[in-house]
Design a protein around this motif. Structure first.
Motif, PDB file in Angstrom:
ATOM      1  N   GLY A   1       0.782  -1.236   0.087  1.00 21.54           N
ATOM      2  CA  GLY A   1      -0.117  -0.128   0.077  1.00 21.54           C
ATOM      3  C   GLY A   1       0.836   1.171  -0.161  1.00 21.54           C
ATOM      4  N   ARG A   2       2.335   0.952  -0.107  1.00 23.64           N
ATOM      5  CA  ARG A   2       2.938   2.118  -0.092  1.00 23.64           C
ATOM      6  C   ARG A   2       3.978   2.115  -1.168  1.00 23.64           C
ATOM      7  NH1 ARG A   2       6.567   2.218   3.241  1.00 23.64           N
ATOM      8  NH2 ARG A   2       6.580   0.147   3.974  1.00 23.64           N
ATOM      9  N   PRO A   3       3.522   2.649  -2.506  1.00 20.12           N
ATOM     10  CA  PRO A   3       4.397   2.409  -3.608  1.00 20.12           C
ATOM     11  C   PRO A   3       5.700   3.152  -3.593  1.00 20.12           C
ATOM     12  CG  PRO A   3       2.373   3.649  -4.050  1.00 20.12           C
ATOM     13  CD  PRO A   3       2.328   3.313  -2.679  1.00 20.12           C
ATOM     14  N   PRO A   4       6.607   2.906  -4.142  1.00 18.82           N
ATOM     15  CA  PRO A   4       7.839   3.814  -4.035  1.00 18.82           C
ATOM     16  C   PRO A   4       7.920   4.876  -4.890  1.00 18.82           C
ATOM     17  CG  PRO A   4       8.204   1.750  -5.300  1.00 18.82           C
ATOM     18  CD  PRO A   4       6.753   1.735  -4.768  1.00 18.82           C
ATOM     19  N   ALA A   5       8.393   6.233  -4.445  1.00 19.36           N
ATOM     20  CA  ALA A   5       8.363   7.160  -5.072  1.00 19.36           C
ATOM     21  C   ALA A   5       9.027   7.492  -6.115  1.00 19.36           C
ATOM     22  CB  ALA A   5       8.983   8.262  -3.979  1.00 19.36           C
ATOM     23  N   SER A   6      10.224   6.445  -6.448  1.00 13.94           N
ATOM     24  CA  SER A   6      11.255   6.555  -7.564  1.00 13.94           C
ATOM     25  C   SER A   6      11.782   5.277  -7.573  1.00 13.94           C
ATOM     26  CB  SER A   6      12.432   7.471  -7.217  1.00 13.94           C
ATOM     27  OG  SER A   6      12.925   7.014  -5.893  1.00 13.94           O
ATOM     28  N   ASP A   7      12.547   4.922  -8.929  1.00 19.23           N
ATOM     29  CA  ASP A   7      13.003   3.726  -9.228  1.00 19.23           C
ATOM     30  C   ASP A   7      14.229   3.239  -8.099  1.00 19.23           C
ATOM     31  OD1 ASP A   7      11.461   3.203 -11.325  1.00 19.23           O
ATOM     32  OD2 ASP A   7      13.079   3.841 -12.826  1.00 19.23           O
ATOM     33  N   ALA A   8      15.144   4.248  -7.784  1.00 16.62           N
ATOM     34  CA  ALA A   8      16.102   4.185  -6.625  1.00 16.62           C
ATOM     35  C   ALA A   8      15.271   3.493  -5.597  1.00 16.62           C
ATOM     36  CB  ALA A   8      16.724   5.324  -6.477  1.00 16.62           C
ATOM     37  N   GLU A   9      14.313   4.172  -5.077  1.00 17.68           N
ATOM     38  CA  GLU A   9      13.553   3.637  -3.734  1.00 17.68           C
ATOM     39  C   GLU A   9      13.077   2.173  -4.039  1.00 17.68           C
ATOM     40  OE1 GLU A   9       9.823   4.317  -0.942  1.00 17.68           O
ATOM     41  OE2 GLU A   9      10.373   5.972  -2.342  1.00 17.68           O
ATOM     42  N   ALA A  10      12.562   1.996  -5.086  1.00 15.79           N
ATOM     43  CA  ALA A  10      12.014   0.667  -5.468  1.00 15.79           C
ATOM     44  C   ALA A  10      13.048  -0.509  -5.387  1.00 15.79           C
ATOM     45  CB  ALA A  10      11.392   0.529  -6.925  1.00 15.79           C
ATOM     46  N   ARG A  11      14.315  -0.077  -5.876  1.00 15.49           N
ATOM     47  CA  ARG A  11      15.581  -0.992  -5.842  1.00 15.49           C
ATOM     48  C   ARG A  11      15.690  -1.194  -4.515  1.00 15.49           C
ATOM     49  NH1 ARG A  11      18.566  -2.205 -10.351  1.00 15.49           N
ATOM     50  NH2 ARG A  11      20.455  -2.218  -9.146  1.00 15.49           N
ATOM     51  N   GLN A  12      15.941  -0.314  -3.816  1.00 14.82           N
ATOM     52  CA  GLN A  12      16.327  -0.439  -2.242  1.00 14.82           C
ATOM     53  C   GLN A  12      15.370  -1.325  -1.636  1.00 14.82           C
ATOM     54  OE1 GLN A  12      19.451   0.300  -0.997  1.00 14.82           O
ATOM     55  NE2 GLN A  12      18.590  -1.008   0.521  1.00 14.82           N
ATOM     56  N   ARG A  13      13.912  -1.258  -1.704  1.00 16.22           N
ATOM     57  CA  ARG A  13      13.038  -1.905  -1.230  1.00 16.22           C
ATOM     58  C   ARG A  13      13.149  -3.375  -1.492  1.00 16.22           C
ATOM     59  NH1 ARG A  13       7.696   1.982  -0.808  1.00 16.22           N
ATOM     60  NH2 ARG A  13       6.680   0.072  -0.004  1.00 16.22           N
ATOM     61  N   ILE A  14      13.391  -3.663  -2.851  1.00 17.59           N
ATOM     62  CA  ILE A  14      13.661  -4.940  -3.367  1.00 17.59           C
ATOM     63  C   ILE A  14      15.021  -5.613  -2.551  1.00 17.59           C
ATOM     64  CG2 ILE A  14      14.353  -6.281  -5.194  1.00 17.59           C
ATOM     65  CD1 ILE A  14      12.495  -4.419  -6.670  1.00 17.59           C
ATOM     66  N   VAL A  15      15.989  -4.879  -2.364  1.00 17.78           N
ATOM     67  CA  VAL A  15      16.999  -5.374  -1.895  1.00 17.78           C
ATOM     68  C   VAL A  15      16.696  -5.545  -0.415  1.00 17.78           C
ATOM     69  CG1 VAL A  15      19.607  -4.862  -0.850  1.00 17.78           C
ATOM     70  CG2 VAL A  15      18.799  -4.332  -3.285  1.00 17.78           C
ATOM     71  N   ASP A  16      16.175  -4.861   0.308  1.00 14.27           N
ATOM     72  CA  ASP A  16      16.045  -5.046   1.732  1.00 14.27           C
ATOM     73  C   ASP A  16      14.890  -6.277   1.925  1.00 14.27           C
ATOM     74  OD1 ASP A  16      17.207  -2.712   2.358  1.00 14.27           O
ATOM     75  OD2 ASP A  16      15.499  -1.046   2.399  1.00 14.27           O
ATOM     76  N   ALA A  17      14.048  -6.189   1.063  1.00 15.20           N
ATOM     77  CA  ALA A  17      12.904  -7.536   0.946  1.00 15.20           C
ATOM     78  C   ALA A  17      13.850  -8.725   0.760  1.00 15.20           C
ATOM     79  CB  ALA A  17      11.890  -7.454   0.088  1.00 15.20           C
ATOM     80  N   THR A  18      14.818  -8.793  -0.009  1.00 15.86           N
ATOM     81  CA  THR A  18      15.573  -9.930  -0.122  1.00 15.86           C
ATOM     82  C   THR A  18      16.304 -10.129   0.862  1.00 15.86           C
ATOM     83  OG1 THR A  18      15.725  -9.419  -2.492  1.00 15.86           O
ATOM     84  CG2 THR A  18      17.362 -10.800  -1.481  1.00 15.86           C
ATOM     85  N   ALA A  19      16.969  -8.980   1.435  1.00 14.83           N
ATOM     86  CA  ALA A  19      17.654  -9.573   2.720  1.00 14.83           C
ATOM     87  C   ALA A  19      16.960 -10.184   3.765  1.00 14.83           C
ATOM     88  CB  ALA A  19      18.138  -8.361   3.254  1.00 14.83           C
ATOM     89  N   ARG A  20      15.338  -9.890   4.112  1.00 16.37           N
ATOM     90  CA  ARG A  20      14.648 -10.381   4.883  1.00 16.37           C
ATOM     91  C   ARG A  20      14.410 -11.954   4.436  1.00 16.37           C
ATOM     92  NH1 ARG A  20      12.106  -5.294   4.400  1.00 16.37           N
ATOM     93  NH2 ARG A  20      10.414  -6.226   3.400  1.00 16.37           N
TER      94      ARG A  20
END
Length: 207
Positions: free
Chosen positions: A8-27
């Protein structure tokens, strides 16, 4: 960029999207381990489709590589802080290697470096030009006057390659029975430190 999912919180930029993908992968890696983490796991963790993840990364190994790289950046900062005040090149290299051997296996993001085999620092890519250049860049951050020690810019690349090769072996094939820090430090001081203790102008150079 997709605006669906993402909790429910779409990223504001591609850079944010990539970082959230990385963080999710770490989890996911923390829960399942790197070998069992799939791109589907990451997509489910984020509440997005696999295609959304594919827009930012081609392979799961690319994402895991970024997880490892970000962990490595923090690790290097701590390594340099650990070496603060050690100006002797031999002591700094030995102490740096002891720190690496002690720390890397105990931290999940750093341990990923041991599991990656395509192009990352402690897999088969440990002797590639890019990794050696990274190692030399890291050595430049050591609190050591390399020029005064007779170690020029080109020499740092050679030193970085030796360190990477030796560190790879120590991490992937530990001694049996295991050495404690004192014995590892003694081993490195006996056989590695002399190459850095010769002083300016005394290092053996290829003809």
């Amino acid at each position: 960029m997709a605006h669906h999912g993402w909790g429910g919180r779409p990223p504001a930029s591609d850079a944010e999207a990539r970082q959230r993908i990385v963080d999710a992968t770490a989890r996911c890696v923390d829960r399942h381990g790197a070998a069992k983490t799939t791109l589907t796991d990451v997509a489910n963790e984020l509440g997005v489709t696999r295609q959304t993840v594919y827009r930012h990364f081609d392979r799961i190994t690319d994402i895991i590589g970024e997880v490892a790289a970000q962990g490595a950046e923090s690790f290097v900062d701590r390594l340099i802080a650990h070496l603060r005040g050690i100006g002797d090149p031999a002591e700094a290299v030995v102490e740096g290697m002891v720190f690496c051997v002690r720390t890397i296996p105990t931290e999940p993001r750093l341990s990923l470096l041991l599991q990656l085999t395509d192009s990352d620092a402690f897999g088969r890519g440990a002797t590639t030009a890019d990794v050696i250049a990274y190692g030399a860049q890291m050595l430049r951050r050591y609190p050591v006057d390399w020029e005064a020690a007779g170690v020029g810019a080109d020499d740092l690349h050679g030193l970085a390659e030796i360190i990477m090769r030796l560190l790879t072996s120590l991490l992937q094939h530990p001694a049996d029975p295991p050495r404690d820090e004192a014995r590892l430090r003694a081993l490195l001081t006996r056989w590695l430190a002399p190459a850095l203790s010769a002083g300016p102008g005394r290092a053996v150079r290829p003809g």
